[in-house]
Design an enzyme around this catalytic site. Sequence first.
Site, mmCIF file in Angstrom:
data_model
loop_
_atom_site.group_PDB
_atom_site.id
_atom_site.type_symbol
_atom_site.label_atom_id
_atom_site.label_comp_id
_atom_site.label_asym_id
_atom_site.label_seq_id
_atom_site.Cartn_x
_atom_site.Cartn_y
_atom_site.Cartn_z
ATOM 1 N N SER A 280 41.841 29.755 46.244
ATOM 2 C CA SER A 280 40.378 29.681 46.286
ATOM 3 C C SER A 280 39.782 30.550 45.187
ATOM 4 C CB SER A 280 39.843 30.161 47.635
ATOM 5 O OG SER A 280 39.954 31.578 47.745
ATOM 6 N N ASP A 281 38.616 30.142 44.688
ATOM 7 C CA ASP A 281 37.823 31.098 43.931
ATOM 8 C C ASP A 281 37.436 32.205 44.912
ATOM 9 O OD1 ASP A 281 36.370 32.362 41.965
ATOM 10 O OD2 ASP A 281 35.273 30.570 41.361
ATOM 11 N N TRP A 282 37.061 33.347 44.383
ATOM 12 C CA TRP A 282 36.848 34.521 45.230
ATOM 13 C C TRP A 282 35.688 34.290 46.204
ATOM 14 C CZ3 TRP A 282 40.887 34.479 42.743
ATOM 15 C CH2 TRP A 282 41.762 35.557 42.623
#
Length: 781
Positions: A280-282
């Site tokens: 995932s992106d953060w």
Amino acid sequence: MVAVKQITLFAGLAQWADAAEKVITSDTHFYGQSPPVYPSPEMIGGDGWEAAYQKAKAFVGDLTLEEKVNLTAGVPPNSTCSGVIPAIERLKFPGMCLSDAGNGLRNTDFVSGFPSGIHVGASWSKDLAFRRAAAMGAEFRKKGVNVLLGPVVGPAGRTVRGGRNWEGFSVDPWLAGVLVSETVSGIQEQGVITSTKHYILNEQETLRMPDANVSAVSSNIDDKTMHEYYLWPFQDAVRAGSGNIMCSYQRINNSYGCSNSKTLNGLLKTELGFQGFVVSDWSAQHAGVASAEAGMDMAMPGPADFWGGHLVEAVKNGSLPESRITDMAMRIIATWYQFDQDNGIPKPGIGMPSNVLDPHEIVDARDPAAAPALLNGAIEGHVLVKNTKNTLPLKKPRMLSLFGYSATTPDFFSPSRDVQLSDSWIFGKEAYNSNYLSPDGFATFGRNGTTFGGCGSGAITPALAISPFEALKWRAAQDGTATFNNFLSDKPDVDPTSDACIVFGNAYACEGNDRPAIRDDYTDDLIKAVADQCNKTIVVFHNAGIRLVDGFVDHPNITAVIFAHLPGQESGPALTSLLYGESSPSGRLPYTVAKHDTDYGVVLDPAQATGEFAYFPQADFKEGVYLDYRHFDKKGVEPRYEFGFGLSYTTFAYFNLSVNHVSGANTFPWPGGPIVSGGQTDLWDAIATVSVDIKNTGSVASYEVAQLYIGIPGAPAKQLRGFEKPFMRPNESQSVTFHLTRRDLSVWSVERQKWQLQQGTYKIYVGSSSRRLHLNGTLDI
């Protein structure tokens, strides 16, 4: 009269109430818009992954359920690693460090600052893209980074004011695809995993994440446009072997990017045969079991309220099969083995303390052998778009006058214990000045100094960076050139004995918000104020995206314009080399510069939360594949500087176009090969070749960027399908050959869900830009 006013008032209130009733308040309204694709495919270990797969199978087979789950989410780091996977000490697994970003290792010391993605795109150089990537990968490895969080091919650049377009290579998917392939290969040859991002359709910063009652924006797209434009460079990255893909913040057809089974399970893991893992992106995760089932394998920066112990519980209560957890762990560990990270890579995050001002072990990641890649990469990403009155190259001028805020290194360019100053250094905000903002409170330009890179997680923190002023002053001293500078005034006085004047401006962009505009009055007025007093005025823009120039470019005293983009630490030496003719400009625009911002049409601005979609903002990609030069061609709009354009200090002639079928090539409309990393194998079979001879007809040795455009039946009038960059001395000729694959010549069939080779006559164009096409021919299939 009073009665009439009351009737009008009541009618207005009724309309308001009716509109309020139509505002969508539940996302159930959008269910089904993104097709479900389940289950998540398990990795099979083919296509060069066999050995890593077998090692991972043995390793993961020894793990408990809890240990497998621990591999799927980050833990708080004790370094400046952006994310950390914990160690499993009993099996001698040291854990993993994931760190920013695609332009150089950020937020640490003794590292280099490489040219940004947009600069690589402007270089049109496969060789430099690879060498930059290899040098960058080596630095990450020395610092114990397992996963480099880059490169970027999303955003693709759809939204012209997009705040992160500078991190990607080009708005053209074919150019971006070639350069991301070289980048992935260069980095991963150093044993560092690439995290190609942001998958997919992450085309604006505005509303990219949910806020209070408003969901993240939804990028709404049809299947054909998805394949022919946005998926294209990701496909090239997967084919090149990218070990990791990062899923994006926003929604896709109203399903969040990290919970979207169509894009993760369907497109990525099935159609493209992706063997690595999805991170995932953060803080882009918005679901628990659903995101695991949709194909996400790792959550960053941690499990939040979704994974961790909740995944263990989900398996035990039957909500999620343990086989999905096993596949998540397999994909992560197999990727670790695939790049030999079990052998010789330093301790994760070594020499990267949480605060570089604290005592720590020094790990100097820089390599003197990378110097040519840093300098040449910076040189070749500059694009000269105007040069009249024999202004350039400079020839030992007697007097040179320098102006503009983007000439010097910002006064603060250092780590700090002051939180605000530290944030400025960590995220590349040094040029930002809060006194020079647009009415909506964002910066169109950075008044505090030059921009070596952009702002955000893709920023750079180089150990040494040389500004244009520093390099030019040193050159002036060598030549005995008198040099005056005024970097403070927006209406400076100019010494009338100046042989030339240089005005430095920039176009600022930062992650988290889109650019307020693609030009600004302050800089335009400064340029004109100098040009009114100096008959050879050179304009240099450090631009993190498209920057319009029609506010000044036709001024008779503005005789040279350079888009310097974001050159990295060698900004000053690179520009000086070009200005003085030590190098001939060879950069070409990876985008179109319009005359007016409205020329870009509906994609100029990001979508907003309005009307019935006040809580669920919608970005409808109704323009399809007609972006940038394809849009300008379709609408018959004349740009100021077209895609692929750039000047040099010499001239070239094109002749002897030859278009040939590859003997024995299969021209059946549909591919039939097995799926490997990137898709069906025969998509990359050569179908035809296009050859052309090019001659340097001028007096200066230089690179030329020869460009091939194809008119596919039933598709846009022309699309980039090849480029080469030969270096030629005066009067030298070279032959250039472009190889056209089945994929290059196909369109996506929604009905058959395959790439379809068209039957008919293809138009062939070769030239020096998308509108300077010197030769043309045809190809019949």
